[in-house]
Motif scaffolding. Structure first.
Motif: not given
Length: 362
Positions: A75, A280-281, A283-286, A288
């Motif tokens: 990241e 959280p990271r 989820e930003k990439m879709g 879950t």
């Protein structure tokens, strides 16, 4: 009078990324491999990785393209260069590409002078490479013979959730071998103890690697490599890079994202802590908690149609020769490169700074 035009047809299949960027991609991985080779055996894996990353980044930024790193060194706040989401290239031209990169696959191998380290990269059109987090993927990799067998025998397929013996029997049938003749590569990790036991109990042979299962994955699609299957949990980036090559070569990979704490059998408290830190990271990439366990096949990992791949050995590899340094900056390197057209090249490159000082030898 008719005559075969096979090569012409293959060349005509090449897309713009393969035509314009594959020759330069070879130079990118070769530059990074040479930079890392100067650190071979010096015991400093971090510096070896650092110089490979820096060399690769400089070369990427000379290419006329608009590139985005989808699989990188980590990241943004963890990697100063070639981080996930970084934009590279001159910005000129019409080519927009997604990039998967590992400037030095096998940093420990390079630091200790052990075979198996490579500099590797893949590219595809925008949206053509899985945008994955820097966690693990549990995977199975097989060659094109298995894909063909599955097509000819509906219902007989490898399965990430199936018993090890089931998958070994499918591969054995596809290769017209006995299970006892198969060689399975797997990372030598405590998390794989049970799987290694199951492979051996089924009768197959195990080839343990301390690091770097990417090129063994590619090897499953190369006859004569002596590797028939790769299994186990390793880096997600390596799985995606393997998928790029295996897609071009007609093989198959099945993979599933897995948190390192889960893969390594840590306590529920440690698993919960990692979920809190990383979700959280993700989820930003879709990604879950619900779809984290979805099986990703070759086309989900690399959905692109214009895919290119290049890998250059740093230390001796499964089918690539190591970098040879002649002194004064001269070097000889060995690379495998390929594109979606079906053209695969083994390149033996010699970089000579001054031809008067360094004559060319056969």
């Amino acid at each position: 009078m008719s005559y075969p035009k096979t090569v012409e047809r293959i060349i005509d299949r090449a897309g713009p990324i393969e035509c314009e960027l594959l020759p330069r991609l070879i130079q990118v991985t070769e530059t990074a491999a040479i930079a890392a080779a100067y650190q071979m055996g010096r015991g400093n894996k971090n510096f070896a990785d650092q110089v490979a990353v820096a060399a690769m980044r400089r070369m990427l930024n000379k290419l006329d393209m608009r590139g985005i790193i989808k699989i990188g060194e980590g990241e943004r706040d963890e990697a100063p260069m070639l981080y996930i989401g970084e934009q590279v290239g001159t910005g000129k031209g019409n080519l927009e590409v997604d990039i998967a990169v590992d400037p030095l696959e096998g940093t420990n191998l390079t630091a200790d002078g052990i075979p198996g380290s490579v500099s590797v990269m893949a590219m595809a059109e925008r949206g053509g490479i899985f945008h994955g987090p820097d966690i693990y993927m549990d995977k199975i990799v097989v060659g094109p013979d298995v894909v063909r067998y599955e097509e000819e025998h509906p219902g007989e397929t490898i399965d990430l959730d199936a018993p090890v013996r089931h998958n070994l029997e499918i591969v054995a049938k596809a290769l017209e071998r006995s299970v006892e003749e198969l060689v399975v590569v797997i990372l030598d990790r405590p998390r794989h103890v049970q799987k290694i036991t199951e492979i051996r109990e089924a009768g197959a042979r195990v080839k343990l690697v301390s690091d770097g299962d990417l090129m063994p994955g590619v090897s499953t699609a190369i006859r004569g490599s002596g590797i028939h299957m790769v299994m186990g949990a390793g880096g997600s980036g390596e799985a995606v890079l393997t998928a790029a090559a295996i897609k071009i070569l007609g093989g198959k990979i099945l993979a599933r994202l897995v948190l390192p704490t889960v893969a390594n059998g840590k306590s529920q408290n440690m698993i919960n802590q990692e979920i809190e830190e990383k979700m959280p990271r993700l989820e930003k990439m879709g990604i879950t908690l619900e779809n984290l366990k979805d099986v990703l096949d070759t086309n989900k990992l690399v959905p692109g149609n214009d895919v290119i791949f290049s890998a250059t050995a740093v230390t001796p590899g499964h089918f690539l020769r190591e970098v040879n340094l002649f002194g004064g900056g001269d070097a000889r390197v060995h690379t495998i490169s390929m594109g979606s057209s079906g053209a695969v090249k083994f390149t033996d490159s010699i970089y000579i700074r001054d031809k008067r000082d360094t004559p060319l030898y056969l």
